[in-house]
Design a protein around this motif. Structure first.
Motif, PDB file in Angstrom:
ATOM      1  N   UNK A 294       0.833  -1.194   0.000  1.00  0.00           N
ATOM      2  CA  UNK A 294       0.000   0.000   0.000  1.00  0.00           C
ATOM      3  C   UNK A 294       0.871   1.250   0.000  1.00  0.00           C
ATOM      4  N   UNK A 295       0.500   2.206  -0.849  1.00  0.00           N
ATOM      5  CA  UNK A 295       1.149   3.515  -0.801  1.00  0.00           C
ATOM      6  C   UNK A 295       0.168   4.524  -1.376  1.00  0.00           C
ATOM      7  N   UNK A 296       0.262   5.768  -0.916  1.00  0.00           N
ATOM      8  CA  UNK A 296      -0.544   6.829  -1.530  1.00  0.00           C
ATOM      9  C   UNK A 296       0.144   7.223  -2.830  1.00  0.00           C
ATOM     10  N   UNK A 297      -0.489   6.969  -3.991  1.00  0.00           N
ATOM     11  CA  UNK A 297       0.222   7.124  -5.261  1.00  0.00           C
ATOM     12  C   UNK A 297       0.699   8.534  -5.547  1.00  0.00           C
ATOM     13  N   UNK A 298      -0.054   9.534  -5.076  1.00  0.00           N
ATOM     14  CA  UNK A 298       0.332  10.920  -5.390  1.00  0.00           C
ATOM     15  C   UNK A 298       1.349  11.488  -4.410  1.00  0.00           C
ATOM     16  N   UNK A 299       1.606  10.788  -3.335  1.00  0.00           N
ATOM     17  CA  UNK A 299       2.621  11.263  -2.378  1.00  0.00           C
ATOM     18  C   UNK A 299       3.971  10.687  -2.744  1.00  0.00           C
TER      19      UNK A 299
END
Ligand SMILES: Nc1ncnc2c1ncn2[C@@H]1O[C@H](COP(=O)(O)OP(=O)(O)OP(=O)(O)O)[C@@H](O)[C@H]1O
Length: 244
Positions: free
Chosen positions: A87-92
């Motif tokens: 999981x990762x925040x794609x825009x960060x």
């Protein structure tokens, strides 16, 4: 000493040979426990149950002595995990993702910069710190997911096929990170298809087949693959003729 993880008679059945079908396993503080098994053996189902993502039909899972169904948020913050896709925040960017991960795991704001710096170094992603997660290669996304899982020095680490997509340098970095966690008293549960690789990091290797643990491999064993297939084939033979 309380086990970091204690699974007792766990059942989550998806069919007569699918899921987790009566399985007990412990992970002591300071130890790395590997789970190996063919596709569909039940490894991910077990890890999902450990993390409270699926409910058991029977049996129990305790983390540091607390049933998973009753764990407060502060206790979950001490568990680092990576299942399925990282999981990762794609825009960060990478740094911001790690800052969020550290805060979500309860680190106080003043401890975050040092934890992020250590984490970037541990998994070798410092040079990508300003790159958005959506632009990372598969292996670097995996490195970021692992960094996030380990950022708050968890007491229990649960990783499903963590070397997926990692290059040899990433595999070594992960091995060192897991050893470091275990040497600090954490318990580590890790699944893998790569026998030689788990043998390098695990204290115990349990073999899963058809939802059960069917035996153990000695990490120092010279012919791990042969020993693995002997166990699996013997178990399959025992079940020959059973309905699938
Ligand atoms: N939600 C579900 N519904 C129905 N069957 C499921 C579900 N989740 C898992 N299964 C079945 O349970 C068995 C075990 O699956 P699981 O994903 O736990 O295996 P695995 O050992 O992690 O496999 P792999 O090495 O391929 O990742 C498989 O037969 C799978 O099809």
């Amino acid at each position: 000493m309380t086990d970091r993880l204690a699974i007792e008679d766990a059942v989550r059945a998806y069919g007569p040979h699918a899921g987790v079908l009566g399985l007990s396993l412990t992970v002591a503080p300071g130890s790395v426990q590997a789970l190996v098994g063919l596709n569909g053996a039940g490894k991910t189902t077990l890890m999902r149950a450990v993390l409270g993502m699926v409910r058991l039909d029977a049996g129990s899972v305790l983390i540091d002595g607390i049933p998973v169904g009753a764990m407060p948020a502060a206790a979950w913050a001490r568990v680092g995990h990576l299942l399925d896709r990282p999981f990762a925040y794609p825009e960060l960017d990478v740094r911001a993702n790690l800052e969020v991960a550290a805060r979500l795991r309860g680190l106080p704001a003043q401890a975050v910069p040092a934890a992020v710096a250590a984490s970037l170094g541990r998994m070798g992603i410092g040079r990508y710190e300003r790159v958005r997660a959506s632009r990372l290669s598969k292996g670097n996304r995996q490195r970021l997911g692992l960094s996030a899982a380990l950022i708050a020095d968890p007491d229990l680490v649960v990783l499903d096929e963590p070397t997926d997509g990692l290059d040899p340098a990433g595999v070594i970095a992960l091995r060192e990170a897991l050893r470091e966690r275990a040497d600090s008293g954490a318990g580590v549960l890790v699944s893998s298809h790569h026998l030689d690789e788990v043998a390098r990091v695990a204290d115990r290797i349990s073999v899963m087949n058809r939802g059960r643990i069917i035996g153990a491999l000695e990490p120092a064993e010279a012919e791990l693959e042969r020993a693995f297939f002997e166990l699996v084939l013997a178990d399959d033979r025992r079940h020959e003729g059973d309905s699938v």
